[in-house]
Write an enzyme that holds these catalytic residues in place. Structure first.
Site, PDB file in Angstrom:
ATOM      1  N   ASP A 181     -10.528  -2.320  11.768  1.00  0.00           N
ATOM      2  CA  ASP A 181      -9.535  -3.275  11.258  1.00  0.00           C
ATOM      3  C   ASP A 181      -9.184  -4.351  12.280  1.00  0.00           C
ATOM      4  OD1 ASP A 181      -9.475  -2.109   8.794  1.00  0.00           O
ATOM      5  OD2 ASP A 181      -7.643  -0.956   9.132  1.00  0.00           O
ATOM      6  N   LYS A 190       0.418  -6.576   1.824  1.00  0.00           N
ATOM      7  CA  LYS A 190      -0.273  -5.292   1.688  1.00  0.00           C
ATOM      8  C   LYS A 190       0.059  -4.357   2.836  1.00  0.00           C
ATOM      9  CE  LYS A 190      -4.853  -3.638   0.315  1.00  0.00           C
ATOM     10  NZ  LYS A 190      -4.985  -2.408   1.099  1.00  0.00           N
ATOM     11  N   ASP A 206       0.811  -1.216   0.000  1.00  0.00           N
ATOM     12  CA  ASP A 206       0.000   0.000   0.000  1.00  0.00           C
ATOM     13  C   ASP A 206       0.846   1.269   0.000  1.00  0.00           C
ATOM     14  OD1 ASP A 206      -2.253  -1.558  -0.004  1.00  0.00           O
ATOM     15  OD2 ASP A 206      -3.166  -0.601   1.741  1.00  0.00           O
ATOM     16  N   HIS A 228      -5.515  -9.128   3.271  1.00  0.00           N
ATOM     17  CA  HIS A 228      -4.443  -9.334   4.245  1.00  0.00           C
ATOM     18  C   HIS A 228      -4.969  -9.584   5.644  1.00  0.00           C
ATOM     19  CE1 HIS A 228      -4.522  -4.799   5.315  1.00  0.00           C
ATOM     20  NE2 HIS A 228      -5.495  -5.036   4.468  1.00  0.00           N
ATOM     21  N   ARG A 229      -6.038  -8.910   6.034  1.00  0.00           N
ATOM     22  CA  ARG A 229      -6.522  -9.047   7.407  1.00  0.00           C
ATOM     23  C   ARG A 229      -7.221 -10.387   7.646  1.00  0.00           C
ATOM     24  NH1 ARG A 229      -4.399  -4.982   9.493  1.00  0.00           N
ATOM     25  NH2 ARG A 229      -4.488  -2.897   8.558  1.00  0.00           N
ATOM     26  N   GLU A 240     -11.437  -4.273   1.774  1.00  0.00           N
ATOM     27  CA  GLU A 240     -10.803  -5.015   0.686  1.00  0.00           C
ATOM     28  C   GLU A 240     -11.700  -6.134   0.168  1.00  0.00           C
ATOM     29  OE1 GLU A 240      -7.218  -3.135   2.682  1.00  0.00           O
ATOM     30  OE2 GLU A 240      -9.289  -3.624   3.126  1.00  0.00           O
ATOM     31  N   ASN A 290      -5.397  -2.101  -4.581  1.00  0.00           N
ATOM     32  CA  ASN A 290      -6.573  -2.085  -3.708  1.00  0.00           C
ATOM     33  C   ASN A 290      -6.279  -1.293  -2.441  1.00  0.00           C
ATOM     34  OD1 ASN A 290      -9.167  -2.627  -2.889  1.00  0.00           O
ATOM     35  ND2 ASN A 290      -8.780  -4.736  -2.264  1.00  0.00           N
TER      36      ASN A 290
END
Length: 425
Positions: free
Chosen positions: A299, A406, A55, A380-381, A327, A97
């Protein structure tokens, strides 16, 4: 560690407390704000403790397309040199993204004298940006987005205008931050006002204001939903970026799931990022509350949801509707993947997520013959949070583990460094 990462990675439960010292990466949120503000400042700014990830690299590359010099003297520093104005790029800005970079630049490029196209990948082209485009148009800026999502075409005239701009921030606080950060390049004072009380993760607006003031902006909060920004421009500065609180949630989660002790080198109350509030909830594990409001620590919700699977009582997550436009649709993704571990573990109820919880979950799944493949949806999360389940549940396999690049490129190295066995699957 395995380089490059395999298409799938199996996690072997360590069956012991995880103990060690881990330094989380720099904050993505602050790094991308600081990169943009340094690019809008006249002079050279040195950003240390920064995050180098997909990112932030995309943000830096976009700024370079617009005439800004971005040097990287070491693994955690950016040196940004700018004339204080962005130049029209030769081609579209591609931001993958990266939601922060896309929203922030959509407003900032209105200060360019010329046309700029802000675009992203297929997932980014599904993420809404219409409220921000409408707000820019109200300032007299020629901005268009036919689908209400990227790509956005902005035909700037070298200034951000002046007057009052109203924004619906119900979907994302990033719209507010984007307008605020561009406002000091206006022709006159600009008032940024919310059209309603709802705002996704208000704490991130506070991060924006702190970063702006570090670079010399004058911002006055008139009331909880209105800010007055003076046309001061920005001045170059040196900024030390704090560690990433969202990344820290995985370490706090690994600690309580294994009964270990992981020293992050920074106290939870030293973070200024909103996701740090998750630590107080995680510290209650396995007796986390029956209802968790995730609106101001969005998040962290996937992390908390995975922990909730092992909690002593079911957990309902509320205030998380905005997770549907991240995302991926994270409410649906988390529910789906919890149910891969054990059917009925995760349920969507409207925009709430209910985790059934089973403190005996790990023992019930011992001895099964096949692994459970966790779909990560290029998110990613989802990958990082469900890896935590693998610390207790045998046979967890994370698909597309490289997507963690990311925001946390060293995530798997971190787990391996704590003694977690990771096996190509």
């Amino acid at each position: 560690m395995l380089t490059p990462l395999p298409p799938a990675l199996a996690i072997v439960p360590p069956n012991r407390p995880l103990v060690g010292r881990v330094s989380p990466p720099g904050s993505k949120s602050i790094t991308n704000r600081a990169l943009l503000l340094a690019a809008l400042a006249n002079g050279t700014s040195r950003l240390t403790g920064a995050l180098k990830s997909k990112d932030t690299v995309l943000m830096a590359a976009a700024l370079q397309q617009m005439g800004v010099t971005v040097d990287e003297p070491d693994a955690t520093s950016f040196v940004v040199t700018s004339a204080g104005r962005l130049q029209a790029p030769e081609g579209p800005l591609f931001l993958g993204n990266a939601g922060t970079a896309t929203r922030f630049l959509t407003a900032a490029v209105a200060t360019v004298d010329g046309e700029v196209i802000v675009d992203g990948d297929e997932e980014m082209r599904l993420r809404p940006i219409g409220p921000l485009v409408t707000a820019l148009q109200s300032l007299g800026i020629d901005a268009t987005s036919p689908t209400g999502c990227p790509p956005v075409t902005v035909r700037g005239k070298g200034s951000f205008g002046s007057g009052r701009v109203e924004i619906d921030a119900g979907l994302s606080s990033q719209y507010v931050s984007a307008l605020l950060m561009a406002a000091p390049l206006g022709e006159g004072p600009i008032t940024v006002a919310l059209t309603g009380k709802d705002i996704g993760a208000r704490g991130y607006v506070d991060l924006t204001l702190a970063a702006m003031r570090s670079f010399g902006a004058s911002v006055e909060q008139l009331d909880p939903g209105t800010w007055l920004v003076q046309p001061t421009g920005y001045r170059a500065t040196d900024l030390l970026i704090e560690p990433d609180a969202s990344a820290a949630t995985y370490l706090w989660g690994a600690e309580v799931l294994t009964g270990g002790r992981i020293d992050l080198g920074v106290a939870a109350d030293a973070f200024t990022q909103p996701d740090a509030a998750a630590q107080a909830v995680i510290a209650q594990f396995p007796d986390m509350p029956a209802v968790i409001d995730g609106s101001q620590m969005q998040d962290a919700v996937p992390t908390l949801a995975v922990l909730a699977a092992f909690n002593n009582q079911p957990v309902r997550f509320v205030g998380i509707a905005n997770l549907r436009v991240k995302e991926t649709d994270r409410i649906r993704a988390v529910a789906n993947e919890l149910n891969r571990i054990l059917p009925g573990l995760g349920t969507e109820e409207g925009d709430d997520l209910v985790v059934a919880a089973d403190p005996e979950l790990a023992s019930k799944l011992v001895g099964r013959n096949s692994g459970i493949k966790i779909e990560t949806y290029h998110d990613h999360r989802i990958a990082m949070s469900f890896a935590l389940a693998g610390l207790r549940v045998p046979g967890i396999v994370i698909l597309d583990p490289a997507c963690t690049g990311k925001t946390y490129p060293a995530y798997w190295d971190m787990l391996a460094g704590l003694g977690v066995e990771l096996v190509p699957a």
